[in-house]
Motif scaffolding. Structure first.
Motif, PDB file in Angstrom:
ATOM      1  N   GLN B  49       0.835  -1.205   0.000  1.00 25.16           N
ATOM      2  CA  GLN B  49       0.000   0.000   0.000  1.00 25.16           C
ATOM      3  C   GLN B  49       0.869   1.254   0.000  1.00 25.16           C
ATOM      4  O   GLN B  49       0.593   2.218  -0.720  1.00 25.16           O
ATOM      5  CB  GLN B  49      -0.897   0.017   1.233  1.00 25.16           C
ATOM      6  N   ALA B  50       1.912   1.221   0.818  1.00 20.39           N
ATOM      7  CA  ALA B  50       2.812   2.385   0.911  1.00 20.39           C
ATOM      8  C   ALA B  50       3.508   2.636  -0.417  1.00 20.39           C
ATOM      9  O   ALA B  50       3.645   3.790  -0.854  1.00 20.39           O
ATOM     10  CB  ALA B  50       3.836   2.160   2.020  1.00 20.39           C
ATOM     11  N   LYS B  51       3.927   1.559  -1.066  1.00 23.07           N
ATOM     12  CA  LYS B  51       4.599   1.713  -2.367  1.00 23.07           C
ATOM     13  C   LYS B  51       3.647   2.269  -3.419  1.00 23.07           C
ATOM     14  O   LYS B  51       4.030   3.100  -4.243  1.00 23.07           O
ATOM     15  CB  LYS B  51       5.166   0.360  -2.820  1.00 23.07           C
ATOM     16  N   ALA B  52       2.395   1.810  -3.389  1.00 26.86           N
ATOM     17  CA  ALA B  52       1.401   2.305  -4.350  1.00 26.86           C
ATOM     18  C   ALA B  52       1.131   3.793  -4.103  1.00 26.86           C
ATOM     19  O   ALA B  52       1.031   4.587  -5.047  1.00 26.86           O
ATOM     20  CB  ALA B  52       0.111   1.498  -4.227  1.00 26.86           C
ATOM     21  N   TYR B  53       1.041   4.161  -2.821  1.00 22.92           N
ATOM     22  CA  TYR B  53       0.818   5.559  -2.460  1.00 22.92           C
ATOM     23  C   TYR B  53       1.998   6.414  -2.918  1.00 22.92           C
ATOM     24  O   TYR B  53       1.818   7.496  -3.483  1.00 22.92           O
ATOM     25  CB  TYR B  53       0.634   5.662  -0.949  1.00 22.92           C
ATOM     26  N   LYS B  54       3.199   5.885  -2.697  1.00 25.68           N
ATOM     27  CA  LYS B  54       4.412   6.609  -3.081  1.00 25.68           C
ATOM     28  C   LYS B  54       4.445   6.851  -4.586  1.00 25.68           C
ATOM     29  O   LYS B  54       4.805   7.933  -5.048  1.00 25.68           O
ATOM     30  CB  LYS B  54       5.642   5.804  -2.639  1.00 25.68           C
ATOM     31  N   GLU B  55       4.033   5.840  -5.346  1.00 30.90           N
ATOM     32  CA  GLU B  55       4.024   5.978  -6.801  1.00 30.90           C
ATOM     33  C   GLU B  55       3.021   7.042  -7.239  1.00 30.90           C
ATOM     34  O   GLU B  55       3.286   7.832  -8.146  1.00 30.90           O
ATOM     35  CB  GLU B  55       3.676   4.625  -7.423  1.00 30.90           C
ATOM     36  N   GLN B  56       1.883   7.046  -6.545  1.00 23.15           N
ATOM     37  CA  GLN B  56       0.858   8.042  -6.873  1.00 23.15           C
ATOM     38  C   GLN B  56       1.365   9.452  -6.574  1.00 23.15           C
ATOM     39  O   GLN B  56       1.180  10.375  -7.374  1.00 23.15           O
ATOM     40  CB  GLN B  56      -0.388   7.747  -6.041  1.00 23.15           C
ATOM     41  N   ILE B  57       2.009   9.599  -5.427  1.00 25.20           N
ATOM     42  CA  ILE B  57       2.578  10.904  -5.051  1.00 25.20           C
ATOM     43  C   ILE B  57       3.612  11.340  -6.076  1.00 25.20           C
ATOM     44  O   ILE B  57       3.682  12.511  -6.463  1.00 25.20           O
ATOM     45  CB  ILE B  57       3.213  10.831  -3.644  1.00 25.20           C
ATOM     46  N   ASN B  58       4.413  10.371  -6.537  1.00 22.89           N
ATOM     47  CA  ASN B  58       5.443  10.672  -7.521  1.00 22.89           C
ATOM     48  C   ASN B  58       4.822  11.258  -8.788  1.00 22.89           C
ATOM     49  O   ASN B  58       5.328  12.244  -9.340  1.00 22.89           O
ATOM     50  CB  ASN B  58       6.228   9.395  -7.837  1.00 22.89           C
ATOM     51  N   HIS B  59       3.728  10.677  -9.239  1.00 25.17           N
ATOM     52  CA  HIS B  59       3.052  11.182 -10.447  1.00 25.17           C
ATOM     53  C   HIS B  59       2.536  12.604 -10.226  1.00 25.17           C
ATOM     54  O   HIS B  59       2.640  13.452 -11.118  1.00 25.17           O
ATOM     55  CB  HIS B  59       1.886  10.266 -10.822  1.00 25.17           C
ATOM     56  N   VAL B  60       1.980  12.844  -9.042  1.00 22.85           N
ATOM     57  CA  VAL B  60       1.436  14.181  -8.738  1.00 22.85           C
ATOM     58  C   VAL B  60       2.558  15.213  -8.723  1.00 22.85           C
ATOM     59  O   VAL B  60       2.446  16.292  -9.323  1.00 22.85           O
ATOM     60  CB  VAL B  60       0.695  14.170  -7.378  1.00 22.85           C
ATOM     61  N   ILE B  61       3.661  14.862  -8.053  1.00 18.70           N
ATOM     62  CA  ILE B  61       4.795  15.790  -7.990  1.00 18.70           C
ATOM     63  C   ILE B  61       5.332  16.088  -9.379  1.00 18.70           C
ATOM     64  O   ILE B  61       5.581  17.246  -9.738  1.00 18.70           O
ATOM     65  CB  ILE B  61       5.913  15.210  -7.088  1.00 18.70           C
ATOM     66  N   LYS B  62       5.486  15.035 -10.168  1.00 17.90           N
ATOM     67  CA  LYS B  62       6.017  15.195 -11.521  1.00 17.90           C
ATOM     68  C   LYS B  62       5.115  16.133 -12.339  1.00 17.90           C
ATOM     69  O   LYS B  62       5.605  17.028 -13.037  1.00 17.90           O
ATOM     70  CB  LYS B  62       6.096  13.823 -12.190  1.00 17.90           C
ATOM     71  N   TYR B  64       3.000  18.508 -11.303  1.00 14.87           N
ATOM     72  CA  TYR B  64       3.028  19.918 -10.899  1.00 14.87           C
ATOM     73  C   TYR B  64       4.406  20.554 -11.066  1.00 14.87           C
ATOM     74  O   TYR B  64       4.516  21.768 -11.269  1.00 14.87           O
ATOM     75  CB  TYR B  64       2.483  20.068  -9.475  1.00 14.87           C
ATOM     76  N   MET B  65       5.439  19.732 -11.026  1.00 15.30           N
ATOM     77  CA  MET B  65       6.774  20.269 -11.353  1.00 15.30           C
ATOM     78  C   MET B  65       6.793  20.725 -12.807  1.00 15.30           C
ATOM     79  O   MET B  65       7.314  21.788 -13.131  1.00 15.30           O
ATOM     80  CB  MET B  65       7.847  19.189 -11.151  1.00 15.30           C
ATOM     81  N   GLN B  66       6.209  19.893 -13.686  1.00 13.37           N
ATOM     82  CA  GLN B  66       6.160  20.246 -15.109  1.00 13.37           C
ATOM     83  C   GLN B  66       5.354  21.525 -15.304  1.00 13.37           C
ATOM     84  O   GLN B  66       5.736  22.394 -16.099  1.00 13.37           O
ATOM     85  CB  GLN B  66       5.541  19.101 -15.908  1.00 13.37           C
ATOM     86  N   ILE B  69       7.506  24.416 -14.318  1.00 16.39           N
ATOM     87  CA  ILE B  69       8.511  24.685 -15.359  1.00 16.39           C
ATOM     88  C   ILE B  69       7.860  25.429 -16.519  1.00 16.39           C
ATOM     89  O   ILE B  69       8.414  26.407 -17.040  1.00 16.39           O
ATOM     90  CB  ILE B  69       9.149  23.369 -15.845  1.00 16.39           C
ATOM     91  N   ASN B  70       6.678  24.981 -16.912  1.00 20.61           N
ATOM     92  CA  ASN B  70       5.970  25.645 -18.013  1.00 20.61           C
ATOM     93  C   ASN B  70       5.660  27.107 -17.678  1.00 20.61           C
ATOM     94  O   ASN B  70       5.796  27.991 -18.524  1.00 20.61           O
ATOM     95  CB  ASN B  70       4.664  24.902 -18.327  1.00 20.61           C
ATOM     96  N   SER B  71       5.251  27.353 -16.432  1.00 24.84           N
ATOM     97  CA  SER B  71       4.954  28.731 -16.019  1.00 24.84           C
ATOM     98  C   SER B  71       6.211  29.591 -16.063  1.00 24.84           C
ATOM     99  O   SER B  71       6.179  30.739 -16.515  1.00 24.84           O
ATOM    100  CB  SER B  71       4.387  28.740 -14.600  1.00 24.84           C
ATOM    101  N   SER B  72       7.319  29.017 -15.586  1.00 23.33           N
ATOM    102  CA  SER B  72       8.581  29.750 -15.593  1.00 23.33           C
ATOM    103  C   SER B  72       9.003  30.072 -17.031  1.00 23.33           C
ATOM    104  O   SER B  72       9.467  31.169 -17.340  1.00 23.33           O
ATOM    105  CB  SER B  72       9.656  28.924 -14.888  1.00 23.33           C
ATOM    106  N   LYS B  73       8.796  29.081 -17.910  1.00 20.48           N
ATOM    107  CA  LYS B  73       9.124  29.267 -19.320  1.00 20.48           C
ATOM    108  C   LYS B  73       8.271  30.383 -19.924  1.00 20.48           C
ATOM    109  O   LYS B  73       8.762  31.209 -20.702  1.00 20.48           O
ATOM    110  CB  LYS B  73       8.847  27.951 -20.040  1.00 20.48           C
ATOM    111  N   THR B  74       7.017  30.396 -19.562  1.00 19.02           N
ATOM    112  CA  THR B  74       6.102  31.442 -20.049  1.00 19.02           C
ATOM    113  C   THR B  74       6.598  32.822 -19.625  1.00 19.02           C
ATOM    114  O   THR B  74       6.606  33.769 -20.430  1.00 19.02           O
ATOM    115  CB  THR B  74       4.679  31.207 -19.486  1.00 19.02           C
ATOM    116  N   ASP B  75       7.033  32.927 -18.368  1.00 20.74           N
ATOM    117  CA  ASP B  75       7.583  34.204 -17.876  1.00 20.74           C
ATOM    118  C   ASP B  75       8.789  34.635 -18.705  1.00 20.74           C
ATOM    119  O   ASP B  75       8.913  35.797 -19.102  1.00 20.74           O
ATOM    120  CB  ASP B  75       8.011  34.068 -16.407  1.00 20.74           C
TER     121      ASP B  75
END
Lengths: 156, 95
Positions: B49-62, B64-66, B69-75
């Motif tokens: 369960q913890a590993k599945a949760y971690k993977e889900q968090i990883n996708h969310v972080i990835k 919003y990081m993108q 980056i897109n917002s910074s690029k726009t600036d």
């Protein structure tokens, strides 16, 4: 000439003297809080450097130079010490020299605060195992998992 | 008598790049590893369960990081266009 990974022996003594404070953030200390932590830095060194547990303080001898690197190194972001079972530990956020062109074999983490007794005192020596090079890119030091078995600094 | 042991220092890893920065996956993985650590002595079902949760968090972080980056690029593109650097802005837009 070699870089040997170790915790500085002088640092062990200085822990007992209350010289180093790894607390994150700022704010004055009170009788019940640790207050602001010291500033710690990481300086990078060439393979010509000689560093080991007997290193006591920052030195510019054999420190690297290159695009994106400033002498005396870069400041670390402290992570407030915590405990895991009977082990106390602390951590730092990963450190990156962006858009850099540098080569380093090892590093010194030291206390760069100006408080009496702590200025430039060595904490630990890192050996990268081989020369690491960035070329117009990122040079990142990743700290290990902050747990009782792996954290960068542990007191058990 | 008390025994106090300051262990040998933990092991750091050095990641370097040439003519580019570290990829978004690297940073997302580092962020996830910093936030969530899955012990190896937990009950297998809890670990899964913890590993599945971690993977889900990883996708969310990835994701919003993108976005960041897109917002910074726009600036940056807007700033370049404001200052008459259309060609550089176009290179940045295609990156």
């Amino acid at each position: 000439m070699a870089i040997t990974q170790a915790i500085s022996t002088s640092f062990k003594k200085e822990i007992l003297q209350g010289i180093h404070n790894f607390t994150s953030g700022s704010g004055g200390g009170t009788t019940t809080t640790t207050g602001s932590g010291n500033t710690f830095k990481t300086a990078l060194y060439t393979s010509s450097a000689t560093m080991s547990a007997s290193t006591t303080a920052y030195s510019s001898t054999n420190e690297i130079s290159g695009t994106g690197y400033t002498a005396a190194g870069a400041a670390l972001t402290n992570v407030t010490p915590t405990t895991s079972s009977t082990t106390a530990l602390t951590d730092f956020a990963d450190l990156t020299w962006s858009s850099s062109t540098i080569t380093a074999r090892g590093a010194l983490i030291y206390n760069s605060s100006t408080a009496a007794g702590s200025a430039n005192r060595a904490v630990l020596i890192l050996d990268f195992g081989a020369d690491k090079t960035s070329t117009s890119g990122d040079f990142t030091i990743q700290f290990p998992t902050a747990d009782a078995s792996n954290a960068i600094i542990r007191i058990a | 008598m008390f025994g106090l042991s300051v262990s040998q220092t933990g092991t750091v890893t050095v990641a370097t790049t040439s003519n580019k920065g570290l990829p978004i996956d690297h940073w997302a993985n580092r962020a996830t590893d910093t936030i969530i650590s899955v012990g190896n002595q937990s009950h297998p079902e809890i670990t899964e369960q913890a590993k599945a949760y971690k993977e889900q968090i990883n996708h969310v972080i990835k994701h919003y990081m993108q976005e960041a980056i897109n917002s910074s690029k726009t600036d940056l593109i807007a700033e370049l266009l404001d200052n008459g650097y259309e060609e550089i802005a176009e290179i940045l837009r295609k990156m």
